[in-house]
Design a protein around this motif. Structure first.
Motif, PDB file in Angstrom:
ATOM      1  N   VAL A   1       0.837  -1.207   0.000  1.00 39.85           N
ATOM      2  CA  VAL A   1       0.000   0.000   0.000  1.00 39.85           C
ATOM      3  C   VAL A   1       0.871   1.255   0.000  1.00 39.85           C
ATOM      4  CG1 VAL A   1      -1.682   1.323   1.328  1.00 39.85           C
ATOM      5  CG2 VAL A   1      -1.952  -1.143   1.104  1.00 39.85           C
ATOM      6  N   THR A   2       1.919   1.251   0.819  1.00 44.31           N
ATOM      7  CA  THR A   2       2.802   2.423   0.893  1.00 44.31           C
ATOM      8  C   THR A   2       3.510   2.666  -0.432  1.00 44.31           C
ATOM      9  OG1 THR A   2       3.168   2.063   3.260  1.00 44.31           O
ATOM     10  CG2 THR A   2       4.766   3.439   2.106  1.00 44.31           C
ATOM     11  N   ALA A   3       4.031   1.605  -1.055  1.00 36.82           N
ATOM     12  CA  ALA A   3       4.743   1.759  -2.326  1.00 36.82           C
ATOM     13  C   ALA A   3       3.820   2.301  -3.410  1.00 36.82           C
ATOM     14  CB  ALA A   3       5.356   0.428  -2.753  1.00 36.82           C
ATOM     15  N   LEU A   4       2.610   1.778  -3.492  1.00 39.13           N
ATOM     16  CA  LEU A   4       1.658   2.272  -4.493  1.00 39.13           C
ATOM     17  C   LEU A   4       1.260   3.714  -4.206  1.00 39.13           C
ATOM     18  CD1 LEU A   4      -0.644  -0.874  -4.889  1.00 39.13           C
ATOM     19  CD2 LEU A   4       1.122  -0.062  -6.470  1.00 39.13           C
ATOM     20  N   TRP A   5       1.079   4.021  -2.936  1.00 34.03           N
ATOM     21  CA  TRP A   5       0.721   5.382  -2.544  1.00 34.03           C
ATOM     22  C   TRP A   5       1.814   6.370  -2.956  1.00 34.03           C
ATOM     23  CZ3 TRP A   5      -3.139   8.361  -0.765  1.00 34.03           C
ATOM     24  CH2 TRP A   5      -2.842   9.530  -0.085  1.00 34.03           C
ATOM     25  N   ARG A   6       3.080   5.945  -2.809  1.00 35.13           N
ATOM     26  CA  ARG A   6       4.183   6.865  -3.092  1.00 35.13           C
ATOM     27  C   ARG A   6       4.423   7.070  -4.582  1.00 35.13           C
ATOM     28  NH1 ARG A   6       8.459   5.340   1.789  1.00 35.13           N
ATOM     29  NH2 ARG A   6       7.126   6.193   3.463  1.00 35.13           N
ATOM     30  N   LEU A   7       3.776   6.281  -5.424  1.00 36.02           N
ATOM     31  CA  LEU A   7       3.811   6.596  -6.850  1.00 36.02           C
ATOM     32  C   LEU A   7       3.092   7.919  -7.116  1.00 36.02           C
ATOM     33  CD1 LEU A   7       3.042   3.090  -8.416  1.00 36.02           C
ATOM     34  CD2 LEU A   7       5.246   4.292  -8.386  1.00 36.02           C
ATOM     35  N   ALA A   8       2.070   8.200  -6.324  1.00 39.61           N
ATOM     36  CA  ALA A   8       1.318   9.452  -6.466  1.00 39.61           C
ATOM     37  C   ALA A   8       1.788  10.509  -5.475  1.00 39.61           C
ATOM     38  CB  ALA A   8      -0.175   9.188  -6.271  1.00 39.61           C
ATOM     39  N   VAL A   9       2.244  10.076  -4.302  1.00 38.65           N
ATOM     40  CA  VAL A   9       2.675  11.010  -3.242  1.00 38.65           C
ATOM     41  C   VAL A   9       4.099  10.639  -2.845  1.00 38.65           C
ATOM     42  CG1 VAL A   9       2.113  12.009  -0.994  1.00 38.65           C
ATOM     43  CG2 VAL A   9       0.291  11.109  -2.450  1.00 38.65           C
ATOM     44  N   PRO A  10       5.100  11.085  -3.602  1.00 42.09           N
ATOM     45  CA  PRO A  10       6.485  10.677  -3.312  1.00 42.09           C
ATOM     46  C   PRO A  10       7.016  11.308  -2.030  1.00 42.09           C
ATOM     47  CG  PRO A  10       6.418  12.290  -5.086  1.00 42.09           C
ATOM     48  CD  PRO A  10       4.991  11.934  -4.791  1.00 42.09           C
ATOM     49  N   MET A  11       8.111  10.752  -1.559  1.00 42.95           N
ATOM     50  CA  MET A  11       8.789  11.304  -0.381  1.00 42.95           C
ATOM     51  C   MET A  11       9.160  12.758  -0.653  1.00 42.95           C
ATOM     52  SD  MET A  11       9.094   9.046   2.079  1.00 42.95           S
ATOM     53  CE  MET A  11      10.532   9.487   3.040  1.00 42.95           C
ATOM     54  N   GLY A  12       9.007  13.578   0.378  1.00 46.01           N
ATOM     55  CA  GLY A  12       9.297  14.994   0.238  1.00 46.01           C
ATOM     56  C   GLY A  12       8.097  15.831  -0.133  1.00 46.01           C
ATOM     57  N   THR A  13       6.975  15.196  -0.436  1.00 46.30           N
ATOM     58  CA  THR A  13       5.756  15.941  -0.750  1.00 46.30           C
ATOM     59  C   THR A  13       5.262  16.660   0.493  1.00 46.30           C
ATOM     60  OG1 THR A  13       5.119  14.317  -2.420  1.00 46.30           O
ATOM     61  CG2 THR A  13       3.382  15.756  -1.587  1.00 46.30           C
ATOM     62  N   TYR A  14       4.751  17.872   0.294  1.00 46.35           N
ATOM     63  CA  TYR A  14       4.188  18.654   1.398  1.00 46.35           C
ATOM     64  C   TYR A  14       2.804  19.133   0.991  1.00 46.35           C
ATOM     65  CZ  TYR A  14       3.507  22.386   4.811  1.00 46.35           C
ATOM     66  OH  TYR A  14       3.000  23.183   5.788  1.00 46.35           O
ATOM     67  N   TRP A  15       1.805  18.827   1.791  1.00 49.84           N
ATOM     68  CA  TRP A  15       0.439  19.259   1.500  1.00 49.84           C
ATOM     69  C   TRP A  15       0.189  20.605   2.164  1.00 49.84           C
ATOM     70  CZ3 TRP A  15      -2.826  14.139   2.234  1.00 49.84           C
ATOM     71  CH2 TRP A  15      -2.553  13.288   1.160  1.00 49.84           C
TER      72      TRP A  15
END
Length: 384
Positions: free
Chosen positions: A204-218
C-alpha cells in the motif's frame, strides 16, 4: 481456552509510559531539526558538521516509526470510548479535545512562531492583521488534525453499523440480531500475522508513493509527511483491532525481543534504501524495497516497545503519572518552549550536538512545567 478479550477502557500504565517516551522523542526530533543539517523548523541554526549530519540521520530514522506509534497508541482506547459514550457523544468530545487545541494553535501559537518573518512582510506592505491570520500551517499539530479525522471516521462507521444492526433487529428480531454479532475473543498474534501486516503495509505504501512521493508537502492541510499516511492510517486501525482482540496481552516476550532486534538491525538498510529510492530514476522495485525496510522497522519498533514496556516498565510512580497526565499538553505547547529556549541559546557558540543536548535538557522540564501551569487555568484541563 478462549477467553473474552479485555478492552482497554482505562489507562494502561505501560502504554502511558511509552507515550511519555514518544513525547520526549518529539521534543528531541524538533531539537535536532533546530541544529541539524535538515533545517525545517521555526527557528534553525543549521550545521553540516559531523554532529549536524548525525542529527539529520537521527531525524530521518525517527521518522520511520515514531509518529506511526502515536497513531497506534491513540487507536487503542477509541473503541472503548465509543462503547461508553456512543458515536455522537464521542465525536463531540473529540471535536473539543482535538479540534479546540488545533484551532488555538493555528490562531495563536502558529503566528507567534512566525514573528521573525514579520519585518520582511511589513516591508512588502502587508498589514499585521493579514500576516497574523495567513502565515504558516498547523505545524506539529498536523498529528492532531489527522487523528481528529480518523476518530470522526471511526465514529461514523460505528454509527452506521449501529443503524444497520437496528434495522436487522427490526427485521429478524433482536435475539437473532444479537446472536449474529461477532463475539469479541482474544486472538493471539502470530509471527505470520505480523509479517502479513508488514507485507500489506509495504504494498500500500509503495503504491501510494507513486502518487505522493517522499518529500511531498500538503500545503492546504499542513501535512509535512503525507508519504507516510498509509502507515499512520493502518497503525491507527491496528490499534482499534488490538483493543477488540486482546493483542496487547497476547504478544509474547519472545515476539517482543525478536521484533525489537529486527527493528534495530533494520534501521541502516532502511536509511540506505531510502537514499536509493530518492534517485530520480528509481522505479517501483526501489519503492517496494524502501517501503519494506521502513515498515519492518516501524512495526518491529511498535511491537518490541509495547512488549518491553509491558514487561519491564508497567509501573507508574508519581512522576510518571504526572508526566502522562500532561503529555498531550506538552505536545501542543512544545514548539513555543523549544523556539523560546533556542532563541535564548543563540549567542552560545558550541557544536551542533552540544547545543542539541543543552536545548533538549532545558526544554523537557520546561515543557512539563508549562503544561502543568497551563492546565491549572480553569477549563483548560477539559481540553488538554
Amino acid at each position: 481456552m478462549t477467553t473474552i478479550a479485555a478492552r482497554p477502557t482505562t489507562r494502561l500504565g505501560y502504554v502511558d509510559n511509552l507515550r511519555i517516551l514518544l513525547t520526549v522523542l518529539v521534543l528531541a526530533h524538533h531539537c535536532a531539526l533546530t541544529y541539524g543539517a535538515l533545517p525545517i523548523w521555526y527557528w534553525t541554526e543549521p550545521s553540516e558538521s559531523v554532529s549536524g549530519l548525525a542529527l539529520m540521520v537521527f531525524v530521518i530514522a525517527n521518522q520511520l516509526w515514531f509518529m506511526g506509534s502515536f497513531f497506534l497508541l491513540s487507536g487503542l482506547f477509541v473503541p472503548g470510548s465509543v462503547d461508553r459514550k456512543g458515536p455522537g457523544a464521542f465525536a463531540r468530545d473529540r471535536i473539543v479535545r482535538l479540534g479546540v487545541p488545533l484551532v488555538a494553535f493555528w490562531l495563536v501559537a502558529r503566528p507567534a512562531l512566525s514573528l521573525p518573518g514579520w519585518p520582511e512582510r511589513r516591508a512588502a506592505g502587508e498589514s499585521f492583521l493579514h500576516f497574523w491570520f495567513s502565515v504558516g500551517d498547523p505545524g506539529p499539530m498536523w498529528f492532531v488534525e489527522v487523528l481528529l479525522v480518523l476518530s470522526l471516521a471511526y465514529a461514523a462507521f460505528r454509527a452506521l453499523r449501529a443503524r444497520s444492526a437496528a434495522r436487522r433487529g427490526a427485521l429478524v428480531g433482536p435475539e437473532v440480531a444479537a446472536d449474529a454479532a461477532p463475539a469479541l475473543v482474544a486472538q493471539p498474534l502470530s509471527f505470520r500475522a505480523i509479517a502479513g501486516f508488514v507485507a500489506v503495509l509495504t504494498v500500500v505504501t509503495a503504491l501510494w508513493r507513486l502518487a505522493v512521493p517522499m518529500g511531498t508537502y500538503w500545503v492546504g492541510v499542513g501535512l509535512p509527511s503525507p508519504a507516510y499516511l498509509p502507515q499512520y492510517v493502518l497503525l491507527f486501525v491496528a490499534g482499534l483491532l488490538a483493543a477488540r482482540r486482546g493483542w496487547l496481552t497476547s504478544l509474547t516476550a519472545r515476539q517482543g525481543r525478536a521484533a525489537l532486534i529486527v527493528a534495530l538491525v533494520g534501521v541502516a538498510p532502511a536509511l540506505g534504501l531510502s537514499a536509493l529510492a530518492s534517485a530520480p530514476d528509481a522505479g517501483i522495485l526501489a519503492l517496494l524495497g524502501q517501503s519494506l525496510a521502513e515498515n519492518v522497522v516501524a512495526i518491529g519498533a511498535v511491537v518490541g516497545l509495547l512488549v518491553l514496556f509491558r514487561e519491564r516498565f508497567s509501573g507508574q510512580p508519581a512522576w510518571a503519572r504526572f508526566a502522562a497526565q500532561h503529555s498531550f499538553a506538552v505536545y501542543v505547547i512544545h514548539p513555543l518552549v523549544l523556539v523560546g529556549v533556542a532563541v535564548l541559546l543563540s549567542p552560545l557558540v558550541a557544536p551542533a550536538g552540544v547545543k542539541f543536548l543543552v536545548l533538549l535538557a532545558l526544554s523537557v522540564p520546561l515543557c512539563w512545567g508549562a503544561a502543568y501551569l497551563l492546565r491549572r487555568i480553569p477549563g483548560v484541563a477539559r481540553v488538554l
